[in-house]
Motif scaffolding. Sequence first.
Motif, PDB file in Angstrom:
ATOM      1  N   THR A  89       6.626 -11.273 -40.132  1.00  0.00           N
ATOM      2  CA  THR A  89       6.557 -12.677 -40.554  1.00  0.00           C
ATOM      3  C   THR A  89       7.097 -12.897 -41.958  1.00  0.00           C
ATOM      4  OG1 THR A  89       4.317 -12.462 -41.457  1.00  0.00           O
ATOM      5  CG2 THR A  89       4.504 -13.066 -39.118  1.00  0.00           C
ATOM      6  N   MET A 147       5.090 -14.726 -45.417  1.00  0.00           N
ATOM      7  CA  MET A 147       5.325 -15.608 -44.276  1.00  0.00           C
ATOM      8  C   MET A 147       5.984 -16.880 -44.780  1.00  0.00           C
ATOM      9  SD  MET A 147       1.363 -16.776 -43.621  1.00  0.00           S
ATOM     10  CE  MET A 147       0.231 -16.971 -45.015  1.00  0.00           C
ATOM     11  N   ALA A 165       2.314 -15.153 -35.989  1.00  0.00           N
ATOM     12  CA  ALA A 165       2.703 -13.870 -35.405  1.00  0.00           C
ATOM     13  C   ALA A 165       2.523 -13.887 -33.889  1.00  0.00           C
ATOM     14  CB  ALA A 165       1.887 -12.734 -36.022  1.00  0.00           C
TER      15      ALA A 165
END
Length: 407
Positions: free
Chosen positions: A81, A92, A376
């Motif tokens: 991510t 992320m 995810a």
Amino acid sequence: MRITEALDFVGLTRGRPAGRHAHLYTIADVHRAACRALPRSISDYIDGGADDEISVAANKRAFQELRWLPAALVPADSIDTSTSLAGEDWSMPVGLAPTGYTRMIHPAGEIAVSAAAAAAAAPYVLSTVATTTIEDVTVATRAPWSQLYVMRDRALTDDLIRRALDAGSPVLEIAIDTAVAGNRVRDRRNGLVIPPRMTPRTILGIAVKPRYWMGMLAGESIDFAQVKASDTAGSLPGGSIADITSGFDAALDDAEIARIRALWPRTLLLKGPLGPQDAARVRDLGVDGVHLSNHGGRQLDRAVAPIDLVAPVREAIGPDALVLVDSGVRSGGDIAFAIALGADAAFIGRPYLWALAAGGQEGVERVLAILKAELARTMALVGTTSIRSLKERGPQLIAQRRTLGGN
């Protein structure tokens, strides 16, 4: 990172997660916890929008109407991510958007939010109307990104820019959708003011939500610390919400953006509901990208949902410009849709304020963990293993795509 590791980050593969916020599994759970913790006037401040709040609902609905067409037979045992934004690596493609009056939500305010963002390796944008200065946030955690309301007092504006530079802020976002303050009806009905005043309604609120009010009364007084630190000329006397917003420049134009570009040597973004034509035009002013936002529906009601602008704006300004989006992001699935449509990252506002109200810094960390796990999981299920592949293959993975001017 293996997909099970991402899910274990919030304890979702081994039963009930541990910790004080174990009962918070989704952003909706966090919202309910915030409503239990906050007086009605404060929860209304977070949740409310302009006028009839049509944009508030439409922002969420625009995400909800998107649908995936997953890729088949794609190994998904390892999901990455992580991403890069403005020359920095992050865990992320999720950021924390600028919000004002944060210490009104929880005494720890912006410092707690910044610390949670740092722990999660996510960018945090400090608002011009923050209740903590950029210097204090930087000393306590790290240098945040900076959001700028351009003020009529140019000396004040320039000092805000100088202080952001001195603090080491890597990104400056100029808000372009605040020529006047939005008509936030809930706040008007509740008589919300900064700093809070002791009124009969406030006293009643102490009886109903004593923990919140005791925390506020025990902490330092709340004011617009960030902007007031630059107001050496006293151009914003009184420091109320009306005083601050009356100082915003309603005549902001291309020339001022170009002037600020000359002052700011780092990444410069424009933040607002920019359509593809405007986004392409402002690139010629030297900005590095756009943060697509309608202020969470708090400025112009019935404004286009920012997620609907992502694809046409990306097409208009090319692959190298930075494209961020907020307004209506409520899950890791929403974040995945934003990336698939062409955004570099999605930012949250209300969700982290709800989390702050529910549990301070730990609450914000919990929300970011939830979003990372949801992102995810979504990536694994749609058949992408990295943010890069999600962006590259995004158009083929979306079965129903809303675009500006579409049905």
